[in-house]
Design an enzyme around this catalytic site. Sequence first.
Site, PDB file in Angstrom:
ATOM      1  N   THR A 289       0.836  -1.200   0.000  1.00 26.82           N
ATOM      2  CA  THR A 289       0.000   0.000   0.000  1.00 26.82           C
ATOM      3  C   THR A 289       0.871   1.250   0.000  1.00 26.82           C
ATOM      4  O   THR A 289       1.999   1.237   0.487  1.00 26.82           O
ATOM      5  CB  THR A 289      -0.929   0.051   1.232  1.00 26.82           C
ATOM      6  OG1 THR A 289      -0.145   0.023   2.427  1.00 26.82           O
ATOM      7  CG2 THR A 289      -1.927  -1.093   1.222  1.00 26.82           C
TER       8      THR A 289
ATOM      9  N   GLU B 159      -4.837   4.110   3.233  1.00 31.03           N
ATOM     10  CA  GLU B 159      -3.850   3.233   2.610  1.00 31.03           C
ATOM     11  C   GLU B 159      -4.367   2.760   1.260  1.00 31.03           C
ATOM     12  O   GLU B 159      -5.400   2.116   1.174  1.00 31.03           O
ATOM     13  CB  GLU B 159      -3.569   2.047   3.524  1.00 31.03           C
ATOM     14  CG  GLU B 159      -3.073   2.478   4.900  1.00 31.03           C
ATOM     15  CD  GLU B 159      -2.926   1.316   5.852  1.00 31.03           C
ATOM     16  OE1 GLU B 159      -2.470   0.247   5.421  1.00 31.03           O
ATOM     17  OE2 GLU B 159      -3.289   1.483   7.026  1.00 31.03           O
TER      18      GLU B 159
ATOM     19  N   ARG C  96     -17.278  -1.540   1.223  1.00 28.39           N
ATOM     20  CA  ARG C  96     -17.782  -2.114   2.477  1.00 28.39           C
ATOM     21  C   ARG C  96     -17.234  -1.327   3.664  1.00 28.39           C
ATOM     22  O   ARG C  96     -16.248  -0.610   3.541  1.00 28.39           O
ATOM     23  CB  ARG C  96     -17.383  -3.582   2.596  1.00 28.39           C
ATOM     24  CG  ARG C  96     -15.886  -3.815   2.675  1.00 28.39           C
ATOM     25  CD  ARG C  96     -15.540  -5.278   2.939  1.00 28.39           C
ATOM     26  NE  ARG C  96     -14.108  -5.498   2.894  1.00 28.39           N
ATOM     27  CZ  ARG C  96     -13.282  -5.304   3.907  1.00 28.39           C
ATOM     28  NH1 ARG C  96     -13.735  -4.872   5.074  1.00 28.39           N
ATOM     29  NH2 ARG C  96     -11.986  -5.543   3.777  1.00 28.39           N
TER      30      ARG C  96
ATOM     31  N   LYS D 215     -13.993  -3.665   9.166  1.00 30.29           N
ATOM     32  CA  LYS D 215     -14.400  -4.645  10.175  1.00 30.29           C
ATOM     33  C   LYS D 215     -13.179  -5.399  10.668  1.00 30.29           C
ATOM     34  O   LYS D 215     -12.130  -5.386  10.028  1.00 30.29           O
ATOM     35  CB  LYS D 215     -15.457  -5.599   9.631  1.00 30.29           C
ATOM     36  CG  LYS D 215     -15.026  -6.440   8.459  1.00 30.29           C
ATOM     37  CD  LYS D 215     -16.173  -7.330   8.008  1.00 30.29           C
ATOM     38  CE  LYS D 215     -15.742  -8.223   6.865  1.00 30.29           C
ATOM     39  NZ  LYS D 215     -16.807  -9.110   6.434  1.00 30.29           N
TER      40      LYS D 215
ATOM     41  N   PHE E 288     -11.207  -8.926  11.791  1.00 30.99           N
ATOM     42  CA  PHE E 288     -11.127 -10.297  11.290  1.00 30.99           C
ATOM     43  C   PHE E 288     -10.500 -11.166  12.361  1.00 30.99           C
ATOM     44  O   PHE E 288      -9.676 -10.706  13.142  1.00 30.99           O
ATOM     45  CB  PHE E 288     -10.292 -10.339  10.005  1.00 30.99           C
ATOM     46  CG  PHE E 288     -10.948  -9.609   8.867  1.00 30.99           C
ATOM     47  CD1 PHE E 288     -11.827 -10.264   8.022  1.00 30.99           C
ATOM     48  CD2 PHE E 288     -10.704  -8.263   8.656  1.00 30.99           C
ATOM     49  CE1 PHE E 288     -12.456  -9.592   6.986  1.00 30.99           C
ATOM     50  CE2 PHE E 288     -11.322  -7.572   7.624  1.00 30.99           C
ATOM     51  CZ  PHE E 288     -12.201  -8.244   6.784  1.00 30.99           C
TER      52      PHE E 288
END
EC number: 2.7.1.26
Length: 155
Positions: free
Chosen positions: A27, A79, A104, A107, A109
């Site tokens: 990134t 990023e 989206r 979230k 993980f």
Amino acid sequence: MRSLPFFCRGQVVRGFGRGSKQLGIPTANFPEQVVDNLPADVSTGIYYGWASVGSGDVHKMVVSIGWNPYYKNVKKSMETHIIHTFKEDFYGEILNVAIVGYLRPEKNFDSLESLISAIQGDIEEAKKQLDLPEHLKLKDDNFFQVSKGKIMNGH
């Protein structure tokens, strides 16, 4: 989001080094002042759009805006993963980004593997979305043609 498409540019700074090393998904990171000046209605999450480095070619990209819950960041970051293989790093170069759509929310993980899988899914969805005529036309926006030395938010 009313602010889309959103155009910004800034100098690429060093991030945490996780994109390439841990995720295999490099990134380019914007400095804090670019992140701090995002419009209020650009919420955290994963977006897609177009990017160029300096006066280089325009490529598809995905960008994460937020705190990266998996890594528990304390500072908001932006990023950008450019969907192109570069021969070398480009720290210090000007990154030009046109954010055109939302994928989206951010979230957490439960594993690094599930994070990588989600990012790979985001990349595939971004590629499809950016092939749509309404998004493809933004690849040729005047934003990518103007003076690359000026750091700005907005269009």
